[in-house]
Design an enzyme around this catalytic site. Sequence first.
Site, short mmCIF file in Angstrom:
data_model
loop_
_atom_site.label_atom_id
_atom_site.label_comp_id
_atom_site.label_asym_id
_atom_site.label_seq_id
_atom_site.Cartn_x
_atom_site.Cartn_y
_atom_site.Cartn_z
CB CYS A 103 -14.25 -37.94 1.56
SG CYS A 103 -15.18 -36.93 2.74
CG HIS A 145 -10.43 -33.54 1.97
ND1 HIS A 145 -10.61 -34.46 0.97
CD2 HIS A 145 -11.35 -33.87 2.94
CE1 HIS A 145 -11.60 -35.29 1.31
NE2 HIS A 145 -12.06 -34.97 2.51
CD GLU A 146 -10.57 -33.56 6.94
OE1 GLU A 146 -11.71 -33.39 7.42
OE2 GLU A 146 -10.25 -34.59 6.31
CG HIS A 149 -15.66 -31.98 4.99
ND1 HIS A 149 -16.61 -32.63 4.25
CD2 HIS A 149 -14.56 -32.78 4.97
CE1 HIS A 149 -16.12 -33.77 3.80
NE2 HIS A 149 -14.86 -33.89 4.21
NI NI Z 1 -13.68 -35.56 3.77
#
Ligand code: NI
Length: 180
Positions: A103, A145-146, A149
Amino acid sequence: MAVRDIIRMGHPTLRTPARPLTDAEITSPDTRRLVDDMIDTLHHAGGIGLAAPQIDVPVRLAIIEIDPEASRYGDIPPMPLTVFVNPRIEVVDEASAGFWEGCLSVPGLRGWVERPQHVRVSARNLAGEPLELELRGFLATVFQHEFDHLDGRLYIDRMTDPTRLMFEEEFEQFVLHGSG
Ligand code: NI
């Protein structure tokens, strides 16, 4: 257009759920400029995805781009640069598989994360039009994952085995090349 600073783990914005963009904001010039900056920032940093909170803008907006030449991720499907506004993600099949994740907000580290491998995404694009995608395998991992955020989550929160968090150099030495 400008390269912005990517904030790192410890910055409170990375731990704060982002707010949705309103219909008027989605198509506004300000949002277009924000996305242009995110694209510049992603290309400068050399990642495959960037969420607005990572440049300290707490809105539900992310970009993903997987260059077919991105050999460091091995044999993975390419994804042209795509903007996702107010995305929702739904797990189609709970069957999980693991990948080594990294990341831009947790620089220098890799961690093994298992996630469901079949998801459905619905979002809007910058024209405000609906966007629907179904993703499997590594791409399913990338999207989770994105979009994590946008909810104030980092991949390390998803790890179940802390012994599989390591620095990139050691990752390359002991995992990729297996000289241990
Ligand atoms: Ni990330």
